[in-house]
Design a protein around this motif. Sequence first.
Motif, PDB file in Angstrom:
ATOM      1  N   LEU A  70       0.829  -1.200   0.000  1.00  0.00           N
ATOM      2  CA  LEU A  70       0.000   0.000   0.000  1.00  0.00           C
ATOM      3  C   LEU A  70       0.863   1.248   0.000  1.00  0.00           C
ATOM      4  CD1 LEU A  70      -2.794   1.332   0.148  1.00  0.00           C
ATOM      5  CD2 LEU A  70      -2.662   1.140   2.648  1.00  0.00           C
ATOM      6  N   ARG A  71       1.931   1.247   0.780  1.00  0.00           N
ATOM      7  CA  ARG A  71       2.822   2.414   0.818  1.00  0.00           C
ATOM      8  C   ARG A  71       3.446   2.658  -0.557  1.00  0.00           C
ATOM      9  NH1 ARG A  71       7.669   2.750   5.136  1.00  0.00           N
ATOM     10  NH2 ARG A  71       5.905   3.170   6.508  1.00  0.00           N
ATOM     11  N   VAL A  72       3.925   1.588  -1.182  1.00  0.00           N
ATOM     12  CA  VAL A  72       4.539   1.720  -2.510  1.00  0.00           C
ATOM     13  C   VAL A  72       3.506   2.197  -3.521  1.00  0.00           C
ATOM     14  CG1 VAL A  72       5.582   0.421  -4.410  1.00  0.00           C
ATOM     15  CG2 VAL A  72       6.353   0.035  -2.054  1.00  0.00           C
ATOM     16  N   LEU A  73       2.316   1.616  -3.484  1.00  0.00           N
ATOM     17  CA  LEU A  73       1.260   2.007  -4.408  1.00  0.00           C
ATOM     18  C   LEU A  73       0.887   3.479  -4.235  1.00  0.00           C
ATOM     19  CD1 LEU A  73      -0.941   1.332  -6.510  1.00  0.00           C
ATOM     20  CD2 LEU A  73      -2.379   0.551  -4.603  1.00  0.00           C
ATOM     21  N   CYS A  74       0.764   3.926  -2.992  1.00  0.00           N
ATOM     22  CA  CYS A  74       0.418   5.333  -2.745  1.00  0.00           C
ATOM     23  C   CYS A  74       1.483   6.269  -3.310  1.00  0.00           C
ATOM     24  CB  CYS A  74       0.244   5.582  -1.247  1.00  0.00           C
ATOM     25  SG  CYS A  74      -1.275   4.910  -0.542  1.00  0.00           S
ATOM     26  N   GLU A  75       2.747   5.931  -3.113  1.00  0.00           N
ATOM     27  CA  GLU A  75       3.824   6.773  -3.652  1.00  0.00           C
ATOM     28  C   GLU A  75       3.775   6.806  -5.178  1.00  0.00           C
ATOM     29  OE1 GLU A  75       7.472   5.310  -2.059  1.00  0.00           O
ATOM     30  OE2 GLU A  75       7.031   5.947  -0.007  1.00  0.00           O
ATOM     31  N   ASN A  76       3.507   5.653  -5.781  1.00  0.00           N
ATOM     32  CA  ASN A  76       3.441   5.599  -7.240  1.00  0.00           C
ATOM     33  C   ASN A  76       2.240   6.372  -7.782  1.00  0.00           C
ATOM     34  OD1 ASN A  76       5.708   4.012  -7.192  1.00  0.00           O
ATOM     35  ND2 ASN A  76       4.659   2.086  -7.658  1.00  0.00           N
ATOM     36  N   VAL A  77       1.111   6.264  -7.092  1.00  0.00           N
ATOM     37  CA  VAL A  77      -0.086   6.996  -7.519  1.00  0.00           C
ATOM     38  C   VAL A  77       0.151   8.502  -7.417  1.00  0.00           C
ATOM     39  CG1 VAL A  77      -2.456   7.564  -6.820  1.00  0.00           C
ATOM     40  CG2 VAL A  77      -1.771   5.176  -7.113  1.00  0.00           C
ATOM     41  N   ARG A  78       0.790   8.949  -6.331  1.00  0.00           N
ATOM     42  CA  ARG A  78       1.072  10.392  -6.191  1.00  0.00           C
ATOM     43  C   ARG A  78       1.987  10.877  -7.316  1.00  0.00           C
ATOM     44  NH1 ARG A  78       2.208   8.884  -0.657  1.00  0.00           N
ATOM     45  NH2 ARG A  78       0.324   9.114   0.611  1.00  0.00           N
ATOM     46  N   ALA A  79       2.969  10.072  -7.671  1.00  0.00           N
ATOM     47  CA  ALA A  79       3.863  10.450  -8.770  1.00  0.00           C
ATOM     48  C   ALA A  79       3.088  10.555 -10.082  1.00  0.00           C
ATOM     49  CB  ALA A  79       4.988   9.427  -8.908  1.00  0.00           C
ATOM     50  N   ALA A  80       2.172   9.629 -10.314  1.00  0.00           N
ATOM     51  CA  ALA A  80       1.366   9.674 -11.536  1.00  0.00           C
ATOM     52  C   ALA A  80       0.448  10.888 -11.527  1.00  0.00           C
ATOM     53  CB  ALA A  80       0.546   8.382 -11.671  1.00  0.00           C
ATOM     54  N   GLN A  81      -0.169  11.164 -10.380  1.00  0.00           N
ATOM     55  CA  GLN A  81      -1.059  12.323 -10.288  1.00  0.00           C
ATOM     56  C   GLN A  81      -0.306  13.617 -10.609  1.00  0.00           C
ATOM     57  OE1 GLN A  81      -2.284  11.359  -6.240  1.00  0.00           O
ATOM     58  NE2 GLN A  81      -4.428  11.260  -6.888  1.00  0.00           N
TER      59      GLN A  81
END
Length: 486
Positions: A125-136
């Motif tokens: 979840l932590r990795v996914l959140c960081e990746n989603v923020r980068a995409a956003q």
Amino acid sequence: MREPGRLGTGIGWRPEIAEAVERMPGIDWVEAVAENLCPGHLPELLLRLRERGVTVVPHGVSLGLGGADRPDETRLAALAERAEALGSPLVTEHIAFVRAGGPLTASPLLEAGHLLPVPRTRDALRVLCENVRAAQAALPVPLAVENIAALISWPGEEMTEGQFLYDLADRTGVRLLIDVANLHTNHVNRGEDPAEALDELPVEAIAYVHVAGGFERDGVWHDSHAHPVPRPVLDILADLASRVTPPGVLLERDENFPGPAELERELTAIRETLEKAEAPLRETARDRVTLVGAGAAPPAAEPAEAAEAAAPDATDATDATDATDATDATDEAAATDTRAEANARTEAGDAPRQRVALAQAALLSALVAGTPAPEGFDRVRLGVQARALAAKRADVVAKVAPELPEILADGYRPAFLAYAQRRPMTGGYRRDALDFAEHLLLAGLPEGAATGRLRAWWLERSGPAPLSGRPVARLARATRRALLRR
């Protein structure tokens, strides 16, 4: 950024049904696979829809936001370019990983060729959140991410699907694309109750909904997108629509396309399901409006609240100041905690990413390279998933290189599946097609194959012999020399 509004009823835009979609009544919007679009050369039929005012949403499949690596900047730029070219109100991707290995694991990079589930753990979840923020941050419009279907379950998961999605949306503000067909798939394959998942979802974060068909074989549900939408999927859609009016609902179909009449019947079934499910919501809203319009008093306040409202005193200002001070103190403490968490993450380096990377690489290697199954996984289900990945790979290679099934005739599919058992895809489907052809030319073709045609096809598409001294380049040069001598 523009906020996506109400989309309405839509259908997945595919070249095979593009003409039928253009003529269909009541199509408010379409969704197109982002990787199949070239911004400078958009299909004419898609442009005609845009000119008519039909919204087009690019739907990415290769970003791998759930993977251990940070999102690839080139892929993000391409997704952003497509959103701009289409004037889209949002873009969508998947909560999945599609590749594993590489520098984080000091192992070869492997491609799945399909969407694989991420473990529902705090690390993931932590990795996914960081990746989603980068995409956003890289996209010009809001991002929505889709829950995926799965044939396998990760051991040691720490959250349900609903909890995982809730925390993801809460931490990042990302919108959700809820695929009710995938909720059904996970119900059959993993025993997860769709109603419980909907109970836990932040329904206010839903951007739109996918509806699709599939089939069951030997107790396993395959999310094929090539079969009619079954009643259980429509029932889940009805359950969701009874909780919240989804901004948009879209019918997906990727293979085995039926005639326009059947597609329209499925769209009608979706609309009717929504109408029936949303009727109680509308009734409730109308009742509220009627009560207020008739002069009905709002619900009575509790006695203490009423007294306080009727007789404010001088302590209100002091209380407000105290509350402000307390809020400031709370905000400062929260900021301190956030900085502390950030420092802790920095000190820990990429430890969560590396743990996720190792786990995903071990799983993908078992699925596509024949290595032993990681501990805790159901080996039978891993076999089902491995065969599904190989079949998907064979289908896509046949699409990007249609000459191969023609040249190899009935021998194409068994030859490719045998090839795929121990040779993972490492460079995309077009590279996979060339590697498969090269393998056959060196190892021997199936009976009935046109050897001369395959040799000519490979030589034409493999390009000139590369000049680099790398082993792959040396192998390509040697292959070309061997084939040209024949």
